[in-house]
Design a protein around this motif. Structure first.
Motif, PDB file in Angstrom:
ATOM      1  N   GLU A  47       0.828  -1.206   0.000  1.00 37.25           N
ATOM      2  CA  GLU A  47       0.000   0.000   0.000  1.00 37.25           C
ATOM      3  C   GLU A  47       0.859   1.250   0.000  1.00 37.25           C
ATOM      4  O   GLU A  47       0.608   2.191  -0.756  1.00 37.25           O
ATOM      5  CB  GLU A  47      -0.943  -0.006   1.198  1.00 37.25           C
ATOM      6  CG  GLU A  47      -2.002  -1.073   1.106  1.00 37.25           C
ATOM      7  CD  GLU A  47      -2.814  -1.189   2.381  1.00 37.25           C
ATOM      8  OE1 GLU A  47      -2.426  -0.597   3.404  1.00 37.25           O
ATOM      9  OE2 GLU A  47      -3.826  -1.887   2.340  1.00 37.25           O
ATOM     10  N   GLY A  51       1.341   3.971  -3.041  1.00 37.66           N
ATOM     11  CA  GLY A  51       0.752   5.268  -2.713  1.00 37.66           C
ATOM     12  C   GLY A  51      -0.754   5.200  -2.558  1.00 37.66           C
ATOM     13  O   GLY A  51      -1.459   6.156  -2.868  1.00 37.66           O
ATOM     14  N   LYS A  53      -4.170   5.443  -0.796  1.00 41.85           N
ATOM     15  CA  LYS A  53      -4.700   6.198   0.330  1.00 41.85           C
ATOM     16  C   LYS A  53      -5.670   5.345   1.134  1.00 41.85           C
ATOM     17  O   LYS A  53      -6.138   4.309   0.677  1.00 41.85           O
ATOM     18  CB  LYS A  53      -5.406   7.449  -0.181  1.00 41.85           C
ATOM     19  CG  LYS A  53      -4.467   8.435  -0.840  1.00 41.85           C
ATOM     20  CD  LYS A  53      -5.222   9.652  -1.337  1.00 41.85           C
ATOM     21  CE  LYS A  53      -4.305  10.701  -1.891  1.00 41.85           C
ATOM     22  NZ  LYS A  53      -3.694  10.377  -3.149  1.00 41.85           N
ATOM     23  N   ARG A  54      -6.002   5.815   2.318  1.00 40.44           N
ATOM     24  CA  ARG A  54      -6.929   5.108   3.198  1.00 40.44           C
ATOM     25  C   ARG A  54      -8.293   4.975   2.530  1.00 40.44           C
ATOM     26  O   ARG A  54      -8.780   5.898   1.893  1.00 40.44           O
ATOM     27  CB  ARG A  54      -7.056   5.859   4.517  1.00 40.44           C
ATOM     28  CG  ARG A  54      -7.922   5.145   5.511  1.00 40.44           C
ATOM     29  CD  ARG A  54      -8.048   5.944   6.785  1.00 40.44           C
ATOM     30  NE  ARG A  54      -9.111   5.377   7.578  1.00 40.44           N
ATOM     31  CZ  ARG A  54      -8.944   4.845   8.761  1.00 40.44           C
ATOM     32  NH1 ARG A  54      -7.748   4.826   9.288  1.00 40.44           N
ATOM     33  NH2 ARG A  54      -9.959   4.350   9.429  1.00 40.44           N
TER      34      ARG A  54
END
Length: 176
Positions: A47, A51, A53-54
């Protein structure tokens, strides 16, 4: 069908977990942002390397849980106070402890169903008859797929970069 359009590109096949993580990091550092890293199992460093994102799924779950809580509260209040008020032994018409199980169950129901729905939507599922890059990607191989619509895409450059990063095989995909 999913919310993603099928598109062509190039996939580099890797045999080692560390190699594919380092390759993903280098691909991102090269300016690519729409690429996919494919693995037969979760790789925790992937992850950060890609890159990613949440996910917004926890926020969807929380909001839907609050909506479920309020729906359960409204349902129990409406049925016991407005629609069918029954005074039993002088107890209050609305007794919150008696309605906690209903409120809890509706909170869990709304949160769970919205989480599953958000997951399917964000993943573009179900995707009917997806293309197969390599049958061993579900077993012991890894891949990085760079789509044709990526900014700065040049097939020769991408092939050379993936080979230099340790790809043992390069596959051109008509659609992915």
């Amino acid at each position: 069908m999913g919310n993603k359009r099928s598109i062509g590109g190039i996939a580099g096949i890797f045999l080692d977990e560390d190699t594919v993580v380092n390759a993903a990091r280098k691909v991102r550092e090269s300016g690519f942002s729409k690429f996919d890293a494919i693995s037969p199992y979760p790789i925790h460093a992937m992850e950060a390397a890609c890159g990613i994102k949440r996910s917004p799924i926890p926020y969807v779950t929380f909001v839907a849980g609050v909506v479920g809580l309020l729906a359960g509260l409204a349902l129990t209040y409406y049925t016991s106070v407005i629609d069918w008020p029954i005074n039993v032994g002088g107890k209050p018409l609305f007794s919150l402890p008696a309605f906690i199980p209903i409120i809890f169950e509706l909170t869990v129901l709304f949160a769970a169903l919205s989480s599953v729905g958000a997951f399917f939507y964000l993943c573009g599922m179900p995707k009917v008859d997806p293309p197969v890059i390599d049958k061993d990607l579900t077993c012991h191989k890894f891949a990085i797929f760079i789509p044709e619509n990526e900014t700065g895409y040049n097939s020769e450059r991408v092939e050379k970069m993936l080979t230099e990063l340790g790809a043992v095989e390069i596959k051109k995909m008509a659609e992915y």
